[in-house]
Enzyme design. Sequence first.
Site, PDB file in Angstrom:
ATOM      1  N   ASP A 104     -12.779  93.716 -35.163  1.00 35.52           N
ATOM      2  CA  ASP A 104     -12.850  92.999 -36.438  1.00 35.52           C
ATOM      3  C   ASP A 104     -12.932  91.482 -36.247  1.00 35.52           C
ATOM      4  O   ASP A 104     -12.520  90.946 -35.213  1.00 35.52           O
ATOM      5  CB  ASP A 104     -11.618  93.301 -37.298  1.00 35.52           C
ATOM      6  CG  ASP A 104     -11.744  94.614 -38.038  1.00 35.52           C
ATOM      7  OD1 ASP A 104     -12.707  95.357 -37.764  1.00 35.52           O
ATOM      8  OD2 ASP A 104     -10.868  94.907 -38.877  1.00 35.52           O
ATOM      9  N   HIS A 256      -9.566  93.210 -32.035  1.00 37.55           N
ATOM     10  CA  HIS A 256     -10.161  92.006 -32.620  1.00 37.55           C
ATOM     11  C   HIS A 256     -10.874  91.200 -31.551  1.00 37.55           C
ATOM     12  O   HIS A 256     -10.363  91.047 -30.435  1.00 37.55           O
ATOM     13  CB  HIS A 256      -9.092  91.136 -33.284  1.00 37.55           C
ATOM     14  CG  HIS A 256      -8.422  91.782 -34.458  1.00 37.55           C
ATOM     15  ND1 HIS A 256      -7.399  92.697 -34.313  1.00 37.55           N
ATOM     16  CD2 HIS A 256      -8.629  91.653 -35.803  1.00 37.55           C
ATOM     17  CE1 HIS A 256      -7.005  93.095 -35.513  1.00 37.55           C
ATOM     18  NE2 HIS A 256      -7.735  92.485 -36.434  1.00 37.55           N
TER      19      HIS A 256
END
Length: 771
Positions: A104, A256
């Site tokens: 993400d 991430h």
Amino acid sequence: MTTTTSPRGRRRAPTRIERAAGKAAALQKPRVILALLLLLALTSVMLLDGYLRAEVGGDERVRDGASSSKVPDKILGGGPILTFRGGQATTLSVPDKTIALTFDDGPNPTWTPQVLAILRKYDVPGTFFLVGSMVSRYPGIVRTMVQQGNEVGVHTFTHVDLSYQSTARVNREMTQTQLALAGAAGITTTLFRAPYSSGTDAIDNYSWPVYQRLGKDGYTSVFVDTDSDDWKKPGVSKIVQWATPKSGKGAAVLMHDAGGDRSQTVRALPEYIEKMKAKGYTFTTVSGVIEKDNAKNRPEGTRVAGGAAGATGEQSANGPGAAADMSGSNGANRSRLQAAHRTATGATLYEGRALVFAVAVAEWTVPTLSVGLVIVGVAVMGRFGMMLILARRHHRQRNRRRFSWGPTVTRPVSVIVPAYNEKECIANTLESLSRSTHPIEIIVVDDGSTDGTSEIARNAAMDLGMHNVRVIRQENAGKPAALNNGVRSASHDIVVMMDGDTVFEPDTVRQLVQPFADPEVGAVAGNAKVGNRDTVIGAWQHIEYVMGFNLDRRMYDVLRCMPTIPGAIGAFRREAVLEVGGMSEDTLAEDTDITIAMHRAGRRVVYQEHARAWTEAPGSLKQLWSQRYRWSYGTMQALWKHRKSLTDKGPSGRFGRVGMPLVVIFQIVTPVFAPLIDVFTVYSMIFVDFRAALYAWLAVLGVQLVCAAYAFRLDREKYRYLLMMPLQQLAYRQMMYLVLIHSCVTALTGGRLRWQKLKRTGEVGTPAGVS
């Protein structure tokens, strides 16, 4: 008193200069529009950059603890992949021993390339949920990501919680991200992950309608069932442990590649991939999970419609075998798994490229402007410091008791008054000269006035009993021609030039000519003051005259490179004027032109602060624009005309290498960029940090107030006008910025302007009435 009239014959044809002026006048409106468009473009670029950085339109609200009573139980307890096949909400789980590795918040120029390198090394695909603003800023990374065979999804454009947003904002967040993907990699996607989301059990009554609307638009929403919590930076071992599914289950794992320091994620990723492969896990993408589910549930021998989205109605480009796992596959096979991608075509592709291009411009422009702003700030502060130091030196030098220019100048001088339609002012001008304590002759040159200026001047002289006035009438040829006519007609070796709307104090001429006791002095600049200072516009100009003009002239006098003798009050040796060819018509700023010509001829130009003249400043914004436009453009013309002084020797070279750079920096470059201080301040107040921006602006204003107060002290002016200075900085400076931009555009397009006559009211009477 005598009157001379030039012969008048038949109507003459327009001169070359007049024809050029006419053409230039026709081009003024487009140039004004161009200047305004440039300002609009800069503002738009700043807003775009702020939008990309979530400074404009940012919303940090995150909903927590809302009820989920309206969300179906099968969704709350379902798998991490939410599709709307046939309009019905369905969830999918990742098959056992399978990992859908998702990332993400990217792309990030530091961490994303390192993550991609690791995935490429281990031949593992990833599904990256990208923030649109970051995509538009780093399109090359996204292009590499897609070419490498990874999958991408939408993570909104500005990373906002969509449950708080309107339908229009939601659509805009999705559309802009799709355009960014189209511009960066030539694709769009059917995958979506909401910022701040976790598992499907966290869907609430506010976010559920958003997922339903997006599902109808063909999006597959992806959640998480195994979170590495790498954003907490718990250490490599913890990241690997928390990303490992239990008991051989499949998982959609969240990591991430942006949003902060991701060094632990980069170190944990190889260890995690090796561990999971050792346990017999295979890696796939989100669309790979969907295709595997399709293959399992469809009748044997049928084709798959809809691909990864399941609701787009489009034919999948990957076929029934696209769900093969990724372990050991090559790049060619990996590209087949991009079932969620659609090739961008038509308007979407071109709009996407335009967005990426605009962002690239903003990414280059705003940092450049920021650096330029720092440079301008340093230059402005340096100028203030230099002005204070040199102005103080000038004042102490010229006002010490023993200072003298030499023997007192007592011989008569000629005062030249060029006049064009000055019926409101010319009588006041002559009345002020009638009180002169120095012997003078007055030459009024009527430049083809149509309002009876010459008759008014003649009658005023008769009423005042003045026998030292000559009125010369000529066909309209412009101010330089009128001044040259006056110089040729002068009887004395020193000529004083003033405007037809200006009044002198009784001692002005005597003070003005004293520096000519020094044989090196060829010209003297007087102290021009605003007479009509009781209006807002007049007060602004009064501040500018005292601080920006007269304080500057003290500095330039000390440096021996004064660029301009004001047209309202200046004195010259007549032989020096004739030596340089008189007042030139080559530029609109004949006063700057003649001053520079004096320097180049080896003549010294000085400032006489005690010789005061009161002039009528423009009374409206339109007139002020016209005047400053002529001044700034004329200054540019004069500097260009005398550019060879940069390589000259002696006094000419001194002006070229000292005076000219100072004028360019302080009168053109710095004023153009100085208003950006206000623009950035307003921008920061609204979108960044109001208090810090306000304090910074007040600090700059404080420095300016100190300089202005010192200038007012030197000129013995009343400090109450400084109360207008904050408003002047907010409004007046922006107008001067537009005027300079307008002038620069005119200069670059090669236009010319004629001398623009301002409308006068005659409200500036005798000096005693305004002091």
